[in-house]
Design a protein around this motif. Structure first.
Motif, PDB file in Angstrom:
ATOM      1  N   TYR A 134       0.764  -1.306  -0.171  1.00 54.62           N
ATOM      2  CA  TYR A 134       0.136  -0.022   0.069  1.00 54.62           C
ATOM      3  C   TYR A 134       0.824   1.328   0.144  1.00 54.62           C
ATOM      4  N   ASP A 135       1.763   1.395   1.005  1.00 52.41           N
ATOM      5  CA  ASP A 135       2.504   2.629   1.151  1.00 52.41           C
ATOM      6  C   ASP A 135       3.430   2.993  -0.011  1.00 52.41           C
ATOM      7  N   GLY A 188       1.897   1.192  -4.062  1.00 49.81           N
ATOM      8  CA  GLY A 188       0.641   1.483  -4.419  1.00 49.81           C
ATOM      9  C   GLY A 188      -0.171   0.409  -5.164  1.00 49.81           C
ATOM     10  N   HIS A 223      -2.248  -1.379  -3.304  1.00 57.55           N
ATOM     11  CA  HIS A 223      -3.578  -1.183  -2.537  1.00 57.55           C
ATOM     12  C   HIS A 223      -3.995  -0.141  -2.451  1.00 57.55           C
ATOM     13  N   THR A 224      -5.474   0.133  -2.495  1.00 56.69           N
ATOM     14  CA  THR A 224      -5.909   1.549  -2.305  1.00 56.69           C
ATOM     15  C   THR A 224      -5.945   1.777  -0.767  1.00 56.69           C
ATOM     16  N   SER A 225      -6.077   3.044  -0.467  1.00 60.84           N
ATOM     17  CA  SER A 225      -6.348   3.454   0.782  1.00 60.84           C
ATOM     18  C   SER A 225      -7.475   2.678   1.534  1.00 60.84           C
ATOM     19  N   TYR A 275      -6.401  -0.907   2.377  1.00 59.05           N
ATOM     20  CA  TYR A 275      -5.623  -0.913   3.402  1.00 59.05           C
ATOM     21  C   TYR A 275      -6.260  -0.392   4.871  1.00 59.05           C
ATOM     22  N   GLU A 276      -7.202   0.400   4.781  1.00 58.72           N
ATOM     23  CA  GLU A 276      -7.792   0.773   5.906  1.00 58.72           C
ATOM     24  C   GLU A 276      -8.685  -0.344   6.477  1.00 58.72           C
ATOM     25  N   ASP A 308      -1.950  -0.671  13.024  1.00 58.94           N
ATOM     26  CA  ASP A 308      -1.507   0.007  11.902  1.00 58.94           C
ATOM     27  C   ASP A 308       0.013   0.047  11.789  1.00 58.94           C
TER      28      ASP A 308
END
Length: 308
Positions: free
Chosen positions: A232-233, A236, A238-240, A243-244, A253
């Motif tokens: 994610y970080d 890119g 995974h989307t926000s 990941y949330e 987290d």
């Protein structure tokens, strides 16, 4: 200078599509399976075939010296089945692992006819459940030492430029020091070892199951969260929102943990070294390896790294 003739340190011919296919056919014959129409799903640390004639996956390890490790993997699979934990299952009635054609072979039940991956919230739920289990001592799970793996991988680099090898060796030395200064906050215990969305398949019954049990070990639980955070970080992939959902379901987290950048750097290095072992036999791997090394040297964006 580029070196390497496609032969590993122990003298075994490297695992190519051609050599894997020969072992696969012998492995099918050994247990009366029909190899006709089988599909090669992956050629990396393992050659992974899905049979057309029956719901079976045949895995052929690249490293011919992992027989004991694969015995432990099969043991983990049996234990998870006894716990009714959603994970890949070995084919019953087959003595395994087998040593065929100079390679270590295992046989697994196929989750489905077509590959479909689970979701990050499902991965988080399964990791949370896994981390609550107490491993049976009979499994003999090792303590995970990432830098033992790094040193081994550095020794197996074949076909890379000497300046790249030197750069990676120096980076490994620096990260080793930084890693051993980390203060982990999650409990120490059993981990999957390679927890990421690519190892979460959706079965025919719709249930998400963990696959690739080779990396089960004892370690800080942060190790089972770092790939999802990294994807994610930095990458890119995974989307926000995805990941949330992972963070919400697991309850921690990793990106906000002060030790995350070092752990991410170590995992990134391990990914590069794995790729570097395939440079001599794969033009695609060689191109991606060169891109990644140049990115790390320049501390550039990882957003153009390609999944392998």
């Amino acid at each position: 200078m580029i070196s390497g003739d496609g032969t590993s340190r122990n003298g075994a011919t490297d695992l190519t599509e051609e050599s894997a296919d020969a072992v696969f056919r012998e492995a099918c014959e050994a247990v009366s399976l029909d190899p006709a129409g089988a599909e090669l799903l992956r050629l990396g640390s393992n050659a992974v075939y899905r049979l057309a004639s029956s719901p079976v996956i045949v895995r052929i390890a690249r490293d011919p010296e992992v027989l004991e490790e694969m015995r432990r993997t099969v043991g983990v699979a049996h234990w998870l089945e006894s716990e009714n934990f959603p994970a890949t299952r070995v084919v019953p009635g087959v003595e395994q692992p087998a040593f065929i054609g100079g390679r270590v072979v295992t046989y697994w039940r196929s989750a489905q006819d077509e590959i479909a991956y689970g979701r990050l919230d499902e991965l988080a739920d399964l990791l949370k459940r896994l981390h609550r289990l107490e491993e049976p001592k009979a499994l003999g799970l090792p303590h995970f030492d990432p830098f033992a793996e790094v040193r081994d991988s550095l020794g197996r680099l074949d076909g890379v430029r000497e300046e790249d090898r030197t750069f990676l060796e120096e980076r490994a030395r620096q990260l080793d020091k930084e890693y051993h200064r980390l203060e982990f906050v999650l409990p120490f215990g059993m981990i999957h070892g390679d927890a990421n969305i690519g190892n979460l398949l959706r079965g025919c019954d719709g249930q998400a199951v963990l696959i690739d049990l080779d990396g089960f070990a004892l370690a800080p639980r942060e190790w089972d969260l770092v790939l999802t955070a990294l994807y994610y970080d930095r990458f890119g992939w995974h989307t926000s929102a995805e990941y949330e959902s992972f963070v919400r379901h697991y309850g921690f987290d990793l990106v906000n943990w002060p030790g995350y950048p070092v752990l991410a750097d170590v995992r990134e290095l391990m990914m590069m070294l794995w790729l570097g072992q395939q440079v001599a036999t794969s033009g695609k791997s060689a191109e991606e390896f060169a891109r990644r090394v140049d990115t790390i040297r320049a501390d550039g964006s990882r957003r153009d790294w390609q999944p392998f």
